[in-house]
Design an enzyme around this catalytic site. Structure first.
Site, PDB file in Angstrom:
ATOM      1  N   LYS A  12       1.007  -1.316   0.008  1.00 44.53           N
ATOM      2  CA  LYS A  12      -0.099   0.047  -0.084  1.00 44.53           C
ATOM      3  C   LYS A  12       0.617   1.315   0.040  1.00 44.53           C
ATOM      4  CE  LYS A  12       0.929   1.306   4.485  1.00 44.53           C
ATOM      5  NZ  LYS A  12       1.616   2.289   4.994  1.00 44.53           N
ATOM      6  N   GLY A 107      10.440  -2.670   6.159  1.00 40.20           N
ATOM      7  CA  GLY A 107      10.514  -1.425   6.944  1.00 40.20           C
ATOM      8  C   GLY A 107      10.590  -0.347   5.890  1.00 40.20           C
ATOM      9  N   GLY A 111       3.795  -1.498   4.126  1.00 39.56           N
ATOM     10  CA  GLY A 111       2.777  -2.529   4.710  1.00 39.56           C
ATOM     11  C   GLY A 111       3.082  -3.822   4.486  1.00 39.56           C
ATOM     12  N   GLY A 112       4.228  -4.174   4.088  1.00 37.78           N
ATOM     13  CA  GLY A 112       4.516  -5.421   3.612  1.00 37.78           C
ATOM     14  C   GLY A 112       4.194  -6.633   4.696  1.00 37.78           C
ATOM     15  N   SER A 114       2.490  -6.233   7.312  1.00 39.41           N
ATOM     16  CA  SER A 114       0.765  -5.987   7.775  1.00 39.41           C
ATOM     17  C   SER A 114      -0.057  -7.000   6.723  1.00 39.41           C
ATOM     18  CB  SER A 114       0.317  -4.610   7.979  1.00 39.41           C
ATOM     19  OG  SER A 114       1.235  -4.057   8.853  1.00 39.41           O
ATOM     20  N   ASP A 147      -1.857  -1.532  11.004  1.00 38.83           N
ATOM     21  CA  ASP A 147      -2.164  -1.262   9.420  1.00 38.83           C
ATOM     22  C   ASP A 147      -2.737  -2.583   8.955  1.00 38.83           C
ATOM     23  OD1 ASP A 147      -0.844   0.998   8.894  1.00 38.83           O
ATOM     24  OD2 ASP A 147       1.131   0.493   8.033  1.00 38.83           O
TER      25      ASP A 147
HETATM   26  O1  C5P Z   1       0.591  -1.411  15.446  1.00 41.15           O
HETATM   27  P1  C5P Z   1       2.065  -1.425  15.075  1.00 41.15           P
HETATM   28  O2  C5P Z   1       2.775  -2.695  15.583  1.00 41.15           O
HETATM   29  O3  C5P Z   1       2.240  -1.402  13.522  1.00 41.15           O
HETATM   30  O4  C5P Z   1       2.836  -0.047  15.695  1.00 41.15           O
HETATM   31  C1  C5P Z   1       4.188  -0.183  15.880  1.00 41.15           C
HETATM   32  C2  C5P Z   1       4.513   1.017  16.688  1.00 41.15           C
HETATM   33  O5  C5P Z   1       4.130   2.436  15.945  1.00 41.15           O
HETATM   34  C3  C5P Z   1       3.359   1.291  18.058  1.00 41.15           C
HETATM   35  O6  C5P Z   1       4.288   0.472  19.189  1.00 41.15           O
HETATM   36  C4  C5P Z   1       3.628   2.578  18.179  1.00 41.15           C
HETATM   37  O7  C5P Z   1       4.654   3.000  19.024  1.00 41.15           O
HETATM   38  C5  C5P Z   1       3.678   3.319  16.922  1.00 41.15           C
HETATM   39  N1  C5P Z   1       2.070   3.666  16.335  1.00 41.15           N
HETATM   40  C6  C5P Z   1       1.634   4.711  16.861  1.00 41.15           C
HETATM   41  N2  C5P Z   1       0.342   5.043  16.249  1.00 41.15           N
HETATM   42  C7  C5P Z   1      -0.318   4.439  15.346  1.00 41.15           C
HETATM   43  C8  C5P Z   1       0.461   3.323  14.952  1.00 41.15           C
HETATM   44  C9  C5P Z   1       1.704   2.948  15.495  1.00 41.15           C
HETATM   45  O8  C5P Z   1       2.279   5.460  17.691  1.00 41.15           O
HETATM   46  N3  C5P Z   1      -1.463   4.581  14.919  1.00 41.15           N
END
Ligand code: C5P
Length: 315
Positions: A12, A107, A111-112, A114, A147
């Site tokens: 994405k 990285g 969104g790979g 996810s 994501d």
């Molecule tokens: O949900 P995900 O594992 O992708 O998020 C990784 C990190 O990114 C979270 O631990 C948080 O620190 C940050 N994050 C955030 N707000 C979001 C999504 C992610 O602060 N809406």
């Protein structure tokens, strides 16, 4: 019961990504326009009745952009986490062989991981015949990452909350999307921390400011990319803070895309991939050659409308 299936896991981009203040649960509220792409990973799941293949949950990765092939540790992999969750929720316990054809840079803000997790839930639901409801799949997806819920349906969406509130949008275009990755990853958690530090250190409002109203943002999708009002709140952080080579890489990727004829260029997610939106296929195809020489990864693709359940393929 079917014995094997394959599923695509599309990448994405975030055409627009506005980040609000940090919430009490540590996440940030987002407002984003997210679009899935006709480019991504492929996953193959095989029931291994004899249990003779890789250890249960073992995943073989093929063709990784960073050159990392072979088995990857289960605890570092979004597919293994999705598999563990699916087993816990459904009682499914058949041994599996899983093969991941990795094409999406790791990285990279595309969104790979996810998408791999969402496609794993969908493929296992199909293979095991569990027929989980949309609501159950959505709550499992949300527990795997911010994501992940988007990728259960893909297409074009207005995404809110920490990423789990999803409203479908009409697909813009047709356009050609040129992805450019600088060859270094960007950690999501670190990027949010840098954004908070940047906002505290500058006079920026903590929520990044209101920006254009939602109605204007959504209406603009049907208009020309030349005048899109979209922004990514991570971009000023990456252009103004951090190591000089990184700041320079973001500046040059965006300058290259503009110079090669992109009608709009921006940053996807929390980096590190930048994208250009082209209205002419020929211009995008010509631009990718020049960029592939200068950057680790450059690829032309287009927006993909999809209903994920329809793309599980059985052998
Ligand atoms: O949900 P995900 O594992 O992708 O998020 C990784 C990190 O990114 C979270 O631990 C948080 O620190 C940050 N994050 C955030 N707000 C979001 C999504 C992610 O602060 N809406």
């Amino acid at each position: 019961m079917k014995r094997s299936c394959s599923i695509q896991a599309p990448a994405k981009i975030n055409l627009h990504l506005q980040v609000g203040d940090r919430r009490a649960d540590g996440f940030h509220d987002l407002e984003s326009i997210v679009l899935s792409l006709a480019f991504g990973d492929t996953l193959r799941f095989e029931l291994d009745e004899a249990g003779a293949g890789t250890p249960d949950g073992g995943i073989t990765m093929i063709g990784a952009p960073a050159g990392a092939c072979g088995p990857i540790p289960a605890d570092q992999n979004s597919i293994a986490r999705a598999l563990a969750l699916f087993k816990a929720r459904t009682g499914f316990d058949k041994p599996l062989r899983i093969c991941l054809y990795k094409r999406i840079p790791l990285g990279g803000g595309l969104g790979g991981g996810s998408s791999d997790a969402a496609s794993t839930l969908l493929a296992l639901d199909a293979l095991a015949g569990t027929r989980l409801s949309r609501e159950v799949l959505a709550s499992m997806a949300a527990s795997l990452g911010s994501d992940v819920p988007f990728f259960l349906t893909g297409g074009a969406a207005w995404v809110r909350g920490r990423g789990e509130v999803i409203e479908p949008l009409p697909m813009p275009g047709p356009y050609w999307i040129l992805l450019v990755n600088p060859g270094f990853p960007s950690g999501t958690g670190e990027a949010f921390d840098s954004l908070d530090a940047f906002r505290s250190a500058s006079q920026e409002p903590k929520d990044g400011g209101k920006g254009a109203p939602r109605g204007d943002l959504l209406r603009a999708l049907a208009g020309s990319p030349d005048s899109w009002p979209y922004r990514n709140d991570f971009l000023p952080v990456f252009l103004q803070t951090g190591a000089r080579e990184r700041r320079e890489a973001y500046r040059r990727m965006l300058a290259d895309l503009a110079a090669l004829g992109a009608a709009f260029q921006g940053l996807s997610g929390a980096g590190s991939t930048c994208f250009g939106v082209f209205t002419q296929k020929g211009a995008a195809a010509a631009a990718v050659h020049g960029l592939a020489e200068r950057w680790m990864f450059a690829r032309v693709t287009f927006f993909l409308a999809r209903s994920a359940h329809a793309v599980v393929q059985y052998d």
